[in-house]
Write a protein that holds these residues in place. Structure first.
Motif, PDB file in Angstrom:
ATOM      1  N   GLU A  78       0.835  -0.919   0.654  1.00  0.00           N
ATOM      2  CA  GLU A  78      -0.011   0.086   0.184  1.00  0.00           C
ATOM      3  C   GLU A  78       0.691   1.243  -0.036  1.00  0.00           C
ATOM      4  OE1 GLU A  78      -3.963   0.260   2.056  1.00  0.00           O
ATOM      5  OE2 GLU A  78      -3.033  -1.468   3.502  1.00  0.00           O
ATOM      6  N   VAL A  79       0.410   2.111  -0.631  1.00  0.00           N
ATOM      7  CA  VAL A  79       1.053   3.526  -1.122  1.00  0.00           C
ATOM      8  C   VAL A  79       0.052   4.266   0.097  1.00  0.00           C
ATOM      9  CG1 VAL A  79       1.673   5.637  -1.826  1.00  0.00           C
ATOM     10  CG2 VAL A  79       2.813   3.153  -2.550  1.00  0.00           C
ATOM     11  N   ARG A  80       0.533   4.936   0.631  1.00  0.00           N
ATOM     12  CA  ARG A  80      -0.248   6.171   1.311  1.00  0.00           C
ATOM     13  C   ARG A  80      -0.150   7.825   1.646  1.00  0.00           C
ATOM     14  NH1 ARG A  80      -2.189   2.398   6.156  1.00  0.00           N
ATOM     15  NH2 ARG A  80      -3.031   1.195   5.405  1.00  0.00           N
ATOM     16  N   ALA A  81      -0.825   8.447   1.577  1.00  0.00           N
ATOM     17  CA  ALA A  81      -0.141   9.700   1.883  1.00  0.00           C
ATOM     18  C   ALA A  81       1.165  10.361   0.769  1.00  0.00           C
ATOM     19  CB  ALA A  81       0.171  10.472   3.379  1.00  0.00           C
ATOM     20  N   LEU A  82       0.986  10.346  -0.013  1.00  0.00           N
ATOM     21  CA  LEU A  82       1.874  10.752  -0.791  1.00  0.00           C
ATOM     22  C   LEU A  82       1.144  12.057  -1.897  1.00  0.00           C
ATOM     23  CD1 LEU A  82       4.325   9.777  -2.617  1.00  0.00           C
ATOM     24  CD2 LEU A  82       3.093   7.973  -4.165  1.00  0.00           C
ATOM     25  N   ASP A  83       2.161  12.744  -1.977  1.00  0.00           N
ATOM     26  CA  ASP A  83       1.841  14.282  -2.258  1.00  0.00           C
ATOM     27  C   ASP A  83       2.339  14.270  -3.680  1.00  0.00           C
ATOM     28  OD1 ASP A  83       1.245  16.553  -2.800  1.00  0.00           O
ATOM     29  OD2 ASP A  83       2.619  17.617  -1.453  1.00  0.00           O
ATOM     30  N   PHE A  84       1.004  13.744  -4.685  1.00  0.00           N
ATOM     31  CA  PHE A  84       1.168  13.689  -5.932  1.00  0.00           C
ATOM     32  C   PHE A  84       1.428  15.258  -7.231  1.00  0.00           C
ATOM     33  CE2 PHE A  84      -1.179   9.449  -5.320  1.00  0.00           C
ATOM     34  CZ  PHE A  84      -0.290   8.820  -6.080  1.00  0.00           C
ATOM     35  N   ASN A  85       0.440  16.219  -5.825  1.00  0.00           N
ATOM     36  CA  ASN A  85       0.672  17.826  -6.391  1.00  0.00           C
ATOM     37  C   ASN A  85       1.639  18.255  -6.195  1.00  0.00           C
ATOM     38  OD1 ASN A  85      -2.489  17.016  -7.170  1.00  0.00           O
ATOM     39  ND2 ASN A  85      -2.472  18.283  -4.970  1.00  0.00           N
ATOM     40  N   SER A  86       3.225  17.987  -5.556  1.00  0.00           N
ATOM     41  CA  SER A  86       4.349  18.226  -5.835  1.00  0.00           C
ATOM     42  C   SER A  86       5.274  17.621  -6.279  1.00  0.00           C
ATOM     43  CB  SER A  86       4.546  18.970  -4.333  1.00  0.00           C
ATOM     44  OG  SER A  86       4.785  18.026  -3.349  1.00  0.00           O
ATOM     45  N   MET A  87       4.735  16.474  -6.850  1.00  0.00           N
ATOM     46  CA  MET A  87       5.870  15.180  -7.357  1.00  0.00           C
ATOM     47  C   MET A  87       6.772  16.057  -8.394  1.00  0.00           C
ATOM     48  SD  MET A  87       5.069  11.531  -8.209  1.00  0.00           S
ATOM     49  CE  MET A  87       4.831  10.934  -6.629  1.00  0.00           C
ATOM     50  N   LYS A  88       8.027  15.790  -8.830  1.00  0.00           N
ATOM     51  CA  LYS A  88       8.356  15.908  -9.877  1.00  0.00           C
ATOM     52  C   LYS A  88       8.102  15.112 -10.871  1.00  0.00           C
ATOM     53  CE  LYS A  88      12.048  18.437  -7.548  1.00  0.00           C
ATOM     54  NZ  LYS A  88      12.959  18.652  -6.767  1.00  0.00           N
ATOM     55  N   ARG A  89       8.356  15.695 -12.320  1.00  0.00           N
ATOM     56  CA  ARG A  89       7.526  15.115 -13.012  1.00  0.00           C
ATOM     57  C   ARG A  89       8.708  13.663 -13.590  1.00  0.00           C
ATOM     58  NH1 ARG A  89       8.044  14.206 -18.911  1.00  0.00           N
ATOM     59  NH2 ARG A  89       5.712  13.822 -19.705  1.00  0.00           N
ATOM     60  N   ASP A  90      10.064  13.671 -13.107  1.00  0.00           N
ATOM     61  CA  ASP A  90      10.621  13.115 -13.107  1.00  0.00           C
ATOM     62  C   ASP A  90      10.734  11.807 -12.574  1.00  0.00           C
ATOM     63  OD1 ASP A  90      12.238  14.566 -11.599  1.00  0.00           O
ATOM     64  OD2 ASP A  90      14.118  13.416 -11.897  1.00  0.00           O
ATOM     65  N   THR A  91      10.358  11.710 -11.433  1.00  0.00           N
ATOM     66  CA  THR A  91       9.797  10.876 -10.140  1.00  0.00           C
ATOM     67  C   THR A  91       8.600  10.262 -10.636  1.00  0.00           C
ATOM     68  OG1 THR A  91      10.867  12.728  -8.573  1.00  0.00           O
ATOM     69  CG2 THR A  91       9.138  10.942  -7.534  1.00  0.00           C
ATOM     70  N   LEU A  92       7.313  11.184 -11.199  1.00  0.00           N
ATOM     71  CA  LEU A  92       6.639  10.521 -11.647  1.00  0.00           C
ATOM     72  C   LEU A  92       6.861   9.957 -13.767  1.00  0.00           C
ATOM     73  CD1 LEU A  92       3.085  10.107 -11.591  1.00  0.00           C
ATOM     74  CD2 LEU A  92       3.191  12.311 -13.238  1.00  0.00           C
ATOM     75  N   LEU A  93       7.888   9.925 -13.664  1.00  0.00           N
ATOM     76  CA  LEU A  93       7.958   9.024 -14.580  1.00  0.00           C
ATOM     77  C   LEU A  93       8.218   7.772 -14.372  1.00  0.00           C
ATOM     78  CD1 LEU A  93       9.238  11.287 -17.473  1.00  0.00           C
ATOM     79  CD2 LEU A  93       7.049   9.955 -16.846  1.00  0.00           C
ATOM     80  N   ALA A  94       9.615   8.004 -13.018  1.00  0.00           N
ATOM     81  CA  ALA A  94       9.652   6.792 -12.333  1.00  0.00           C
ATOM     82  C   ALA A  94       9.119   5.806 -11.624  1.00  0.00           C
ATOM     83  CB  ALA A  94      11.087   7.271 -11.794  1.00  0.00           C
ATOM     84  N   LEU A  95       8.242   6.328 -11.112  1.00  0.00           N
ATOM     85  CA  LEU A  95       7.050   6.201 -10.485  1.00  0.00           C
ATOM     86  C   LEU A  95       5.783   4.780 -11.513  1.00  0.00           C
ATOM     87  CD1 LEU A  95       5.112   4.824  -8.657  1.00  0.00           C
ATOM     88  CD2 LEU A  95       3.971   7.401  -8.862  1.00  0.00           C
ATOM     89  N   SER A  96       5.645   5.495 -12.504  1.00  0.00           N
ATOM     90  CA  SER A  96       4.984   5.199 -13.466  1.00  0.00           C
ATOM     91  C   SER A  96       6.143   3.422 -14.186  1.00  0.00           C
ATOM     92  CB  SER A  96       4.968   6.010 -15.376  1.00  0.00           C
ATOM     93  OG  SER A  96       4.413   5.317 -15.912  1.00  0.00           O
ATOM     94  N   ASP A  97       6.957   3.991 -14.678  1.00  0.00           N
ATOM     95  CA  ASP A  97       7.796   2.486 -14.704  1.00  0.00           C
ATOM     96  C   ASP A  97       8.330   1.364 -13.934  1.00  0.00           C
ATOM     97  OD1 ASP A  97       8.297   3.521 -17.050  1.00  0.00           O
ATOM     98  OD2 ASP A  97      10.568   4.546 -16.129  1.00  0.00           O
ATOM     99  N   VAL A  98       7.804   2.203 -12.460  1.00  0.00           N
ATOM    100  CA  VAL A  98       7.582   0.436 -11.892  1.00  0.00           C
ATOM    101  C   VAL A  98       6.015  -0.115 -11.958  1.00  0.00           C
ATOM    102  CG1 VAL A  98       7.294   0.590  -8.491  1.00  0.00           C
ATOM    103  CG2 VAL A  98       9.551   2.270 -10.352  1.00  0.00           C
ATOM    104  N   LEU A  99       5.793   0.784 -11.566  1.00  0.00           N
ATOM    105  CA  LEU A  99       4.264   0.049 -12.271  1.00  0.00           C
ATOM    106  C   LEU A  99       4.215  -0.952 -13.682  1.00  0.00           C
ATOM    107  CD1 LEU A  99       1.512   3.663 -11.657  1.00  0.00           C
ATOM    108  CD2 LEU A  99       2.380   1.308  -9.569  1.00  0.00           C
ATOM    109  N   SER A 100       4.806  -0.479 -14.170  1.00  0.00           N
ATOM    110  CA  SER A 100       4.822  -1.524 -15.659  1.00  0.00           C
ATOM    111  C   SER A 100       5.281  -2.945 -15.021  1.00  0.00           C
ATOM    112  CB  SER A 100       5.533  -1.044 -16.264  1.00  0.00           C
ATOM    113  OG  SER A 100       7.329  -0.835 -16.375  1.00  0.00           O
TER     114      SER A 100
END
Length: 177
Positions: A78-100
């Motif tokens: 589970e991932v809780r209380a993650l601040d997507f609003n202040s997440m940098k784009r490279d972190t978001l893309l890295a997260l997307s890679d992990v989800l893949s």
């Protein structure tokens, strides 16, 4: 995915889920229900991994996803209380890679509980946010909205009745207000 579709999927949760929308109680309740279905009581303390926003990194999530369950068929991350609003784009893309990688790790069920003030889905369905688009490439979105007053009244009465409490229907109006 609607709440009704998700209830059907709850019988056998697989892959990943993004629980988002206005109703925080439902996010909490459904993540508990997923835990009951995924965890079998065997080493649950090892097979239920929770990452909070302040300790989250894509690498930490990757480790949690790839780790094998301890003496059980599946594990829950589970991932809780993650601040997507202040997440940098490279972190978001890295997260997307992990989800893949979830498809390669069938032993893992992932739940991301997106808090209202930390996640913006955009204007669905026509104009989703970048965060929503990236996350839902690999995990199933479940929008949980506030229940209607009639649905809330029925829920209140059902829970009182299930617990053997005789509760007057007119008092449910006060609770709903």
């Amino acid at each position: 995915m609607t709440e009704a579709e998700f209830k059907t999927e709850l019988k056998n949760p697989t892959g990943g889920y993004l629980l988002f929308g206005g109703e925080d109680y439902l996010k909490y309740n459904y993540s508990r229900q997923i835990a009951k279905r995924v965890l079998d009581g065997t080493f649950d303390e090892f097979n239920h991994i929770i990452l909070y926003g302040e300790e989250f990194t894509p690498a930490a999530l990757s480790q949690a996803i790839y780790a094998l369950p301890m003496m059980a068929e599946k594990k829950l991350v589970e991932v809780r209380a993650l601040d997507f609003n202040s997440m940098k784009r490279d972190t978001l893309l890295a997260l997307s890679d992990v989800l893949s990688t979830l498809g390669e790790n069938e032993h893992t069920v992932l739940v991301i509980r997106a808090d209202n003030d930390l996640f913006n889905a955009g204007k669905l369905p026509k104009n989703p946010s970048e965060e929503y688009r990236e996350l839902t490439k690999f995990i199933k979105p479940v929008m949980l909205e506030f229940p209607t007053p009639s649905r809330l009244r029925a829920w209140i009465l059902r829970h009182f009745n299930d617990n053997g409490v005789d509760f007057p229907q007119e008092l449910t109006e006060k609770l709903v207000e």
